[in-house]
Design a protein around this motif. Structure first.
Motif, short mmCIF file in Angstrom:
data_model
loop_
_atom_site.label_atom_id
_atom_site.label_comp_id
_atom_site.label_asym_id
_atom_site.label_seq_id
_atom_site.Cartn_x
_atom_site.Cartn_y
_atom_site.Cartn_z
N GLN A 348 0.82 -1.20 0.00
CA GLN A 348 0.00 0.00 0.00
C GLN A 348 0.87 1.27 0.00
O GLN A 348 2.04 1.25 0.40
CB GLN A 348 -0.93 0.00 1.22
N SER A 354 3.36 7.77 -2.46
CA SER A 354 1.91 7.88 -2.58
C SER A 354 1.27 6.82 -3.47
O SER A 354 0.05 6.81 -3.63
CB SER A 354 1.55 9.28 -3.10
N THR A 355 2.04 5.96 -4.11
CA THR A 355 1.48 4.91 -4.97
C THR A 355 1.78 3.54 -4.37
O THR A 355 2.74 3.39 -3.58
CB THR A 355 2.05 4.98 -6.40
N THR A 387 -1.93 4.07 -8.52
CA THR A 387 -2.66 5.06 -7.74
C THR A 387 -3.78 4.38 -6.98
O THR A 387 -4.21 3.29 -7.33
CB THR A 387 -3.23 6.14 -8.66
N PRO A 388 -4.23 5.00 -5.92
CA PRO A 388 -5.31 4.37 -5.14
C PRO A 388 -6.54 4.08 -6.02
O PRO A 388 -6.88 4.86 -6.91
CB PRO A 388 -5.60 5.40 -4.06
N ASN A 410 -5.10 1.21 -1.48
CA ASN A 410 -5.66 2.22 -0.59
C ASN A 410 -5.09 3.61 -0.87
O ASN A 410 -4.02 3.76 -1.50
CB ASN A 410 -5.40 1.86 0.87
N ALA A 411 -5.77 4.62 -0.35
CA ALA A 411 -5.26 5.98 -0.44
C ALA A 411 -4.04 6.14 0.46
O ALA A 411 -3.91 5.47 1.51
CB ALA A 411 -6.33 6.99 -0.02
#
Length: 447
Positions: A348, A354-355, A387-388, A410-411
């Motif tokens: 995650q 962020s990815t 990406t989420p 997930n984000a």
């Protein structure tokens, strides 16, 4: 009495609704002396894939019986028939049947000649008249007979001698009778006398055939008197058990050859796929309006393609309009199997990255490719920079079959709010520090 060869002609066609049997005389002889007579029979018919033989059981052969007038002309007591025996149930077209008098054998017939079953498969049956494959009725017809004489169905037994078919030099006949119609000749050749005015009409009316003569068919026109020639017995004009002329031989040989076409069946299969789980068979040859096709031997269709077939072995049968068939065996393979449902490990996103990423842990191996969007496939098992969101992971094998599993990236975790000091605190050297306060989550204090 002299021997007579009878050639039985059986005319049959598989293209007709009902086969028509004909029985003719190909040659008969008075012999060069004594009673060296013979009769030669020929089985005449056109071979097809479904029709190549004649059933001669109980067929009658005789000399004149009174049907053509002259109350006593050539009428010898009794007559013969082929025994109701399997030997006569399927006599091939083009077969010659030689019947002769063993008590005064024609010298052109070898001593002791006997092949009543065509054991050597040369299309020639040779029978002395006392053969156990022949039956005799010694009671009738007798002279004087009549033009409406009817052959019996009983009182048949073992044969004794040639006398019932002994040919009179002054005029006689050779008569063939179908047991289904015992009131008239199926084929007959009458010679040496003029039929009576109220008599039946023979198939062929020939002039004298006296002592020392033979009479033979010169071609295939057995109902035409001009095709019947009178020769000299004991010479090359007499051919017991063999064709009479080149034209006659060619005709006889043509009846020994299959007239229906012979063909080889070829077919190809289309295997089931992951998308279409059934296969198909296409007949490549022969094709055309003359053929129909079947894969179960019962139901035939004009279309040479069979579709929607489950895996298994099939026998393709092609039926020609003339009755000939050809077959070939083909196999429809099983439908290919789908790969196992993919198992994945998801990494995650984090505050620093962020990815996310996905790694396929099963199934793996040669021939497998993977996709995260269902369009673009790759051989490696890791997808990064995701990406989420929701994804469908697809695995595809070499046969094109696929399996899928759903996954979610997930984000990335949220960044905490900057700490704030509600009341700034000023300290002078030597002052005592007051406790500091801050709001927020997961706060770390640094000094």
């Amino acid at each position: 009495m002299r021997k007579v060869y009878l050639i039985l002609a059986l005319c049959c066609s598989a293209l007709l609704a009902q086969a028509q049997t004909q029985l003719i005389v190909n040659e008969f002889s008075q012999g060069n002396q004594g009673s060296r007579e013979f009769i030669e029979l020929l089985v005449v018919g056109t071979r097809t894939c479904t029709d190549s033989t004649a059933d001669l059981r109980n067929w009658i052969f005789d000399d004149h019986n009174g049907w053509y007038g002259g109350s006593g002309t050539g009428i010898a007591a009794g007559h013969f028939r082929f025994k109701n025996d399997p030997n006569w149930a399927a006599v091939p077209y083009g077969s010659i049947i030689l019947l002769y008098n063993p008590d005064d054998r024609n010298t052109l017939i070898p001593a002791g000649a006997s092949d009543p079953t065509d054991a050597n498969d040369d299309y020639v049956y040779i029978l002395p008249i006392n053969s156990t494959f022949i039956e005799q009725n010694i009671l009738e017809p007798i002279s004087p007979s009549s033009t409406n004489y009817v052959y019996p169905t009983d009182n048949y037994g073992a044969t004794t001698d040639w006398v019932p078919v002994g040919l009179a030099n002054g005029g006689d006949a050779v008569i063939i009778v179908n047991p289904a119609n015992r009131t008239t000749a199926h084929f007959s050749i009458q010679f040496g006398f003029v039929p009576g005015t109220a008599a039946q009409t023979p198939t062929v009316n020939k002039g004298p055939v006296i002592a020392g003569n033979n009479c033979y068919l010169s071609d295939d026109q057995f109902t035409v008197a001009a095709s019947w020639l009178v020769g000299t017995a004991g010479t090359a004009e007499e051919t017991p058990g063999a064709p009479n002329t080149t034209a006659n031989a060619n005709w006889i040989q043509s009846m020994r050859v299959q007239s229906g076409s012979s063909f080889t069946v070829t077919a190809t299969t289309t295997a089931p796929t992951c998308i279409v789980p059934t296969g198909s068979i296409t007949v490549d040859a022969p094709t055309g309006a003359a053929y129909t096709y079947s894969i179960n031997g019962v139901d035939f269709q004009t279309n040479p393609v069979f579709s929607g077939l489950t895996s298994g072995n099939y026998t393709v049968t092609v039926l020609e309009s003339g009755g000939c068939t050809g077959t070939t065996s083909v196999a429809v393979p099983p439908a290919p199997g789908a790969p196992a449902t993919p198992v994945t490990t998801i990494t995650q996103p984090t505050c620093s990255l962020s990815t996310g990423s996905v790694e396929v842990t099963a199934p793996t191996g040669a021939g497998l490719t993977y996709s995260i969007d269902g369009v673009n496939f790759q051989g490696t098992t890791i997808f990064s920079g995701l990406t989420p969101g929701n994804y469908t992971l697809t695995v595809r094998n070499a046969d094109g079959c696929t399996a899928q599993s759903a996954l979610t990236v997930n984000a990335a975790p949220a960044t905490p709010a900057a700490p704030s000091v509600t009341t700034p605190m000023l300290y002078c050297v030597g002052d005592a520090a007051a406790p500091l306060t801050a709001t927020g989550s997961n706060l770390l204090w640094y000094s």
